[in-house]
Enzyme design. Structure first.
Site, PDB file in Angstrom:
ATOM      1  N   TRP A 176       3.650   1.753  -1.110  1.00 39.04           N
ATOM      2  CA  TRP A 176       4.455   1.924  -2.331  1.00 39.04           C
ATOM      3  C   TRP A 176       3.628   2.357  -3.526  1.00 39.04           C
ATOM      4  CZ3 TRP A 176       9.654   1.931  -2.431  1.00 39.04           C
ATOM      5  CH2 TRP A 176      10.312   1.402  -1.320  1.00 39.04           C
ATOM      6  N   ARG A 191      -1.932  -3.294 -19.286  1.00 42.78           N
ATOM      7  CA  ARG A 191      -0.563  -3.675 -18.926  1.00 42.78           C
ATOM      8  C   ARG A 191      -0.081  -4.958 -19.593  1.00 42.78           C
ATOM      9  NH1 ARG A 191      -0.780  -2.014 -12.592  1.00 42.78           N
ATOM     10  NH2 ARG A 191      -0.804   0.183 -13.102  1.00 42.78           N
ATOM     11  N   HIS A 248       4.320  -7.638 -10.565  1.00 42.87           N
ATOM     12  CA  HIS A 248       3.751  -6.454  -9.924  1.00 42.87           C
ATOM     13  C   HIS A 248       2.524  -6.770  -9.072  1.00 42.87           C
ATOM     14  CE1 HIS A 248       2.911  -2.265  -9.331  1.00 42.87           C
ATOM     15  NE2 HIS A 248       1.773  -2.302  -9.997  1.00 42.87           N
ATOM     16  N   THR A 288       0.829  -1.216   0.000  1.00 37.47           N
ATOM     17  CA  THR A 288       0.000   0.000   0.000  1.00 37.47           C
ATOM     18  C   THR A 288       0.860   1.261   0.000  1.00 37.47           C
ATOM     19  OG1 THR A 288      -1.837  -1.123   1.075  1.00 37.47           O
ATOM     20  CG2 THR A 288      -1.759   1.283   1.291  1.00 37.47           C
TER      21      THR A 288
HETATM   22  C1  LIG Z   1       5.310  -0.265  -6.351  1.00 35.97           C
HETATM   23  C2  LIG Z   1       3.826  -0.500  -6.360  1.00 35.97           C
HETATM   24  C3  LIG Z   1       2.985   0.443  -6.928  1.00 35.97           C
HETATM   25  C4  LIG Z   1       1.598   0.238  -6.932  1.00 35.97           C
HETATM   26  N1  LIG Z   1       0.795   1.219  -7.431  1.00 35.97           N
HETATM   27  C5  LIG Z   1      -0.548   1.070  -7.312  1.00 35.97           C
HETATM   28  C6  LIG Z   1      -1.413   2.128  -7.674  1.00 35.97           C
HETATM   29  O1  LIG Z   1      -0.991   3.206  -8.086  1.00 35.97           O
HETATM   30  N2  LIG Z   1      -2.752   1.923  -7.536  1.00 35.97           N
HETATM   31  C7  LIG Z   1      -3.275   0.762  -7.074  1.00 35.97           C
HETATM   32  O2  LIG Z   1      -4.506   0.630  -6.978  1.00 35.97           O
HETATM   33  N3  LIG Z   1      -2.461  -0.263  -6.719  1.00 35.97           N
HETATM   34  C8  LIG Z   1      -1.128  -0.121  -6.810  1.00 35.97           C
HETATM   35  N4  LIG Z   1      -0.309  -1.138  -6.420  1.00 35.97           N
HETATM   36  C9  LIG Z   1      -0.914  -2.348  -5.849  1.00 35.97           C
HETATM   37  C10 LIG Z   1      -1.442  -2.023  -4.459  1.00 35.97           C
HETATM   38  O3  LIG Z   1      -0.518  -1.196  -3.810  1.00 35.97           O
HETATM   39  C11 LIG Z   1      -1.644  -3.288  -3.650  1.00 35.97           C
HETATM   40  O4  LIG Z   1      -2.341  -4.247  -4.378  1.00 35.97           O
HETATM   41  C12 LIG Z   1      -2.447  -2.947  -2.389  1.00 35.97           C
HETATM   42  O5  LIG Z   1      -1.835  -1.897  -1.695  1.00 35.97           O
HETATM   43  C13 LIG Z   1      -2.535  -4.177  -1.518  1.00 35.97           C
HETATM   44  O6  LIG Z   1      -3.065  -3.789  -0.285  1.00 35.97           O
HETATM   45  P1  LIG Z   1      -3.245  -4.891   0.822  1.00 35.97           P
HETATM   46  O7  LIG Z   1      -3.772  -4.196   2.023  1.00 35.97           O
HETATM   47  O8  LIG Z   1      -3.990  -6.014   0.277  1.00 35.97           O
HETATM   48  O9  LIG Z   1      -1.752  -5.439   1.070  1.00 35.97           O
HETATM   49  P2  LIG Z   1      -0.430  -4.693   1.563  1.00 35.97           P
HETATM   50  O10 LIG Z   1      -0.532  -3.236   1.507  1.00 35.97           O
HETATM   51  O11 LIG Z   1       0.704  -5.346   0.851  1.00 35.97           O
HETATM   52  O12 LIG Z   1      -0.368  -5.093   3.081  1.00 35.97           O
HETATM   53  C14 LIG Z   1      -0.136  -6.429   3.473  1.00 35.97           C
HETATM   54  C15 LIG Z   1       0.116  -6.430   4.961  1.00 35.97           C
HETATM   55  O13 LIG Z   1       0.158  -7.762   5.443  1.00 35.97           O
HETATM   56  C16 LIG Z   1       1.289  -7.911   6.277  1.00 35.97           C
HETATM   57  N5  LIG Z   1       1.663  -9.324   6.290  1.00 35.97           N
HETATM   58  C17 LIG Z   1       2.124 -10.073   5.260  1.00 35.97           C
HETATM   59  N6  LIG Z   1       2.337 -11.345   5.690  1.00 35.97           N
HETATM   60  C18 LIG Z   1       2.003 -11.388   6.995  1.00 35.97           C
HETATM   61  C19 LIG Z   1       2.037 -12.391   7.989  1.00 35.97           C
HETATM   62  N7  LIG Z   1       2.455 -13.632   7.741  1.00 35.97           N
HETATM   63  N8  LIG Z   1       1.654 -12.067   9.244  1.00 35.97           N
HETATM   64  C20 LIG Z   1       1.237 -10.808   9.554  1.00 35.97           C
HETATM   65  N9  LIG Z   1       1.198  -9.816   8.650  1.00 35.97           N
HETATM   66  C21 LIG Z   1       1.573 -10.102   7.390  1.00 35.97           C
HETATM   67  C22 LIG Z   1       2.315  -6.997   5.678  1.00 35.97           C
HETATM   68  O14 LIG Z   1       3.353  -6.724   6.564  1.00 35.97           O
HETATM   69  C23 LIG Z   1       1.431  -5.797   5.360  1.00 35.97           C
HETATM   70  O15 LIG Z   1       1.197  -5.035   6.516  1.00 35.97           O
HETATM   71  C24 LIG Z   1       1.066  -0.955  -6.392  1.00 35.97           C
HETATM   72  C25 LIG Z   1       1.905  -1.896  -5.833  1.00 35.97           C
HETATM   73  C26 LIG Z   1       3.268  -1.679  -5.798  1.00 35.97           C
HETATM   74  C27 LIG Z   1       4.155  -2.703  -5.172  1.00 35.97           C
END
Ligand SMILES: Cc1cc2nc3c(=O)[nH]c(=O)nc-3n(C[C@H](O)[C@H](O)[C@H](O)COP(=O)(O)OP(=O)(O)OC[C@H]3O[C@@H](n4cnc5c(N)ncnc54)[C@H](O)[C@@H]3O)c2cc1C
Length: 610
Positions: free
Chosen positions: A66, A308, A369, A64
């Site tokens: 990033w 993409r 990605h 998130t």
């Molecule tokens: C460089 C980059 C740019 C991006 N740009 C965009 C964009 O512009 N727009 C967009 O919509 N999406 C974008 N994305 C994708 C988007 O950022 C992610 O898909 C989204 O933020 C995922 O959110 P999430 O809450 O699911 O996971 P994350 O934000 O990855 O959070 C996962 C959490 O789980 C925790 N975790 C993992 N394993 C464990 C475990 N075993 N035990 C406890 N905690 C754990 C991690 O520490 C973290 O806190 C981008 C991704 C990247 C990498």
């Protein structure tokens, strides 16, 4: 049932780990502190008595923070939910769940306003209106961004600030440096908690057990399964792997998005690599090959802003033709002043690494990605296991189908977190999901030493990466299977630790991903088969569901209604080599046709176009 051609893949019920030395309880455990986990936990607080939020390292470590480009939502009168839905369905190449996409888009605008109310400060134009831009696959300006190219950091900051404001509330407990190892289940295979390893102080230290009436997995993506990725180091697919071991259904794992424009830092570069956001192309940058020739024009109506998968494939094709390992992104015509203002983080990172986008071509190549698949959920975020929910990148809600539309993932995280919190509030309030006692899991646990991580990443990159074939996938499975055998002998005496648990998660998910990819003998979205280069709706208009059954991976094919294809011009997202030549001409005046075109509008009407 199609055959993968791969041997049976065994999956253990759990990882080797010391017996829990401490126990805690909650109503709901939320695992992960990205947009999905934080939104779920904040919305659940006060509606259920005890919420436990655990995260692997610190709160803002995850994808998130990033995210660069932004978050997509219908915010302008020139846009409409129907158009956002249409763009999402086209990007998903016929495999999106239409109801899930409708929920994403129709609830997305409110969800974004909620983020703003919470304190997220999106960029605004001179008149104070929210600035909207455009990214690949979108036909309207609907991407909100913050700090130019630091959208995720701002959203993460706002959510963590909101959490900090309620940190003293006894109804919510937060444990950082807490790595969830496995899911606990009762005698009916209902999920009733997790085992976790905490680097802490006092009683909550080392491996423990947290019991709860429900668990929400929001552990993000699996990027570290490949040698090079845009994902941070925590993205080791832990939640998906734990769900797989516990018997939950995982879907669409074969659809992996490789971002076309990741800064190429040389052959030996490993792990997280710097992303050059699609928004840079949205503002007018374009791709050129070694000879300085533009190659996206004439390949797709949206040229450099094609979806993409189309851009990544075109880059790979051009790299193969020219015998190089990268192409170039030309941002020079945007000028230093504009670049520094609009993309401050990207420009700073590039300059740190010795590239100046204002004066030099940037070497770029595709890198992993985004995982479009994950733990299969329904529209309420419920998985196939009672008591288990999944949210964000870890989940497969059906909104992405075969390929995620840019900037839809942050939106998915926030929209489905709200849905999960609402569903859990109603169920727990109605006395559903009673407390249950975990039972000891059967079978031998498995553990791979952390020194195997690079071997796994190499095998996945070589055989199950951007371009796959039956032969390459078989080679990947052979290499991963051999590592599993070695784990059972050479690594067997280990008790585990964060590095080896993560590495074993990569192994289990890698094997499942290769298995799913071998079953899909066609090319669609994020799944490219060089031995089956065309889309095949007659045989593969379905999802591949994988689950652990009898200790091995079992696949089920779930058909998608043919009506999913109605009204979609899917040829626009097909590989270049199967495009009808007439259609492949760029439409006059389309986005990206001119490098000088900028696409920044305001939420209430056009603000700035050039
Ligand atoms: C460089 C980059 C740019 C991006 N740009 C965009 C964009 O512009 N727009 C967009 O919509 N999406 C974008 N994305 C994708 C988007 O950022 C992610 O898909 C989204 O933020 C995922 O959110 P999430 O809450 O699911 O996971 P994350 O934000 O990855 O959070 C996962 C959490 O789980 C925790 N975790 C993992 N394993 C464990 C475990 N075993 N035990 C406890 N905690 C754990 C991690 O520490 C973290 O806190 C981008 C991704 C990247 C990498």
């Amino acid at each position: 049932m199609p055959q993968s051609g791969l041997p049976d893949v065994s999956v253990p019920r759990r990882l080797s780990a010391p017996a829990p030395g401490w126990t805690t309880t909650a109503d709901v455990i939320v695992v992960g502190s990205g947009i999905a986990g934080l939104t779920t936990a904040l919305r659940l607080r006060r509606r259920v008595d005890r919420v436990l939020l655990v995260t692997k390292t610190v709160l803002d470590e995850g994808s998130t923070a990033w995210a660069q480009g932004g978050i997509a939502a219908v915010m302008s009168p020139e846009d409409s939910p129907a158009e956002h839905i249409h763009d999402t369905l086209v990007a998903g190449v016929g495999l999106c769940d239409v109801d899930a996409v409708r929920a994403l888009v129709t609830e997305g605008t409110d969800a974004v306003w909620d983020l703003i109310a919470l304190g997220a400060d999106f960029d605004r134009g001179d008149t104070g209106k929210i600035s909207l831009t455009r990214e690949g696959g979108h036909h309207r300006d609907r991407i909100l961004h913050a700090g130019g190219d630091a959208t995720g950091r701002e959203i993460s900051r706002a959510l963590i600030a909101a959490l900090d404001r309620v940190r003293d509330d006894p109804g919510i407990e937060v444990i950082e440096h807490a790595l969830v190892v496995d899911l606990l289940t009762d005698s009916d295979e209902r999920v009733c908690g997790v085992t976790l390893h905490v680097i802490g102080e006092g009683q909550v230290d080392g491996v423990g057990a947290a019991h709860a009436r429900a668990v929400v997995l929001a552990t993000g993506g699996l990027g570290q399964i490949y040698a090079s990725t845009t994902n941070p180091s925590v993205a080791t697919g832990d939640g998906m792997a734990a769900a797989l071991r516990a018997g939950a259904v995982l879907a669409d794992l074969e659809f992996v998005q490789f971002h076309p424009t990741v800064l190429w830092l040389g052959e030996g570069s490993r792990g997280q690599q710097p992303l050059i956001s699609e928004a840079v192309r949205g503002e007018g940058a374009f791709l050129v090959d070694e000879a300085g020739e533009r190659f996206m024009q004439g390949q797709h109506a949206l040229a450099d802003l094609a979806p993409r998968d189309v851009v990544a494939r075109a880059i790979i094709a051009r790299m193969r033709e020219t015998g190089t390992d990268h192409v170039y992104l030309d941002c020079r015509q945007l000028g230093a002043e504009f670049l520094e203002h609009r993309f401050p983080s990207i420009v700073a990172r590039c300059r740190e690494l010795g590239f100046d986008p204002a004066t030099q071509l940037l070497p770029v190549a595709p890198a992993q990605h985004y995982a479009s698949g994950g733990v299969r959920t329904d529209l309420r975020g419920r998985t196939s296991l009672e008591g288990l929910y999944a949210c964000g990148e870890t989940s497969c809600t059906g909104v992405h189908g075969a390929n995620r539309l840019a900037s839809n993932s942050l939106l998915e995280g926030v929209v489905f977190a709200r849905r999960i919190a609402d569903d859990l509030t109603a169920r727990l309030g109605a006395g559903e999901l009673p407390e249950a006692a975990p039972v000891a899991s059967k079978g031998e646990p498995e553990l791979v030493g952390s020194k195997r991580r690079l071997d796994i990443q190499r095998a996945m990159t070589a055989g199950a990466g951007t371009v796959r074939s039956a032969t390459s996938l078989a080679a990947t499975e052979q290499a991963l299977g051999a590592l599993a055998v070695r784990a059972a002998t050479e690594d067997a005496d280990q008790q585990g630790g964060p590095q080896s648990w993560e590495t074993t998660n990569l192994l289990h998910l890698g094997r499942a991903l290769a298995y799913a990819a071998a079953l899909r003998e066609e090319t669609r979205g994020g799944h490219v088969r060089e031995d089956f280069p065309s889309r095949d709706d007659d045989h593969f208009l379905h999802h591949v569901h994988l689950r652990r059954s009898g200790g091995v991976l079992a696949a089920e094919v779930v058909p998608v209604p043919r009506s999913n294809l109605e009204g979609l011009d899917l040829d626009a997202s097909m590989p270049v080599d199967v495009l009808d030549e007439d259609r492949a001409e760029p439409a006059e005046g389309t986005v990206g046709a001119s490098p000088a075109v900028r696409h920044t509008n305001s939420a209430n009407g056009p603000e700035e176009t050039a």
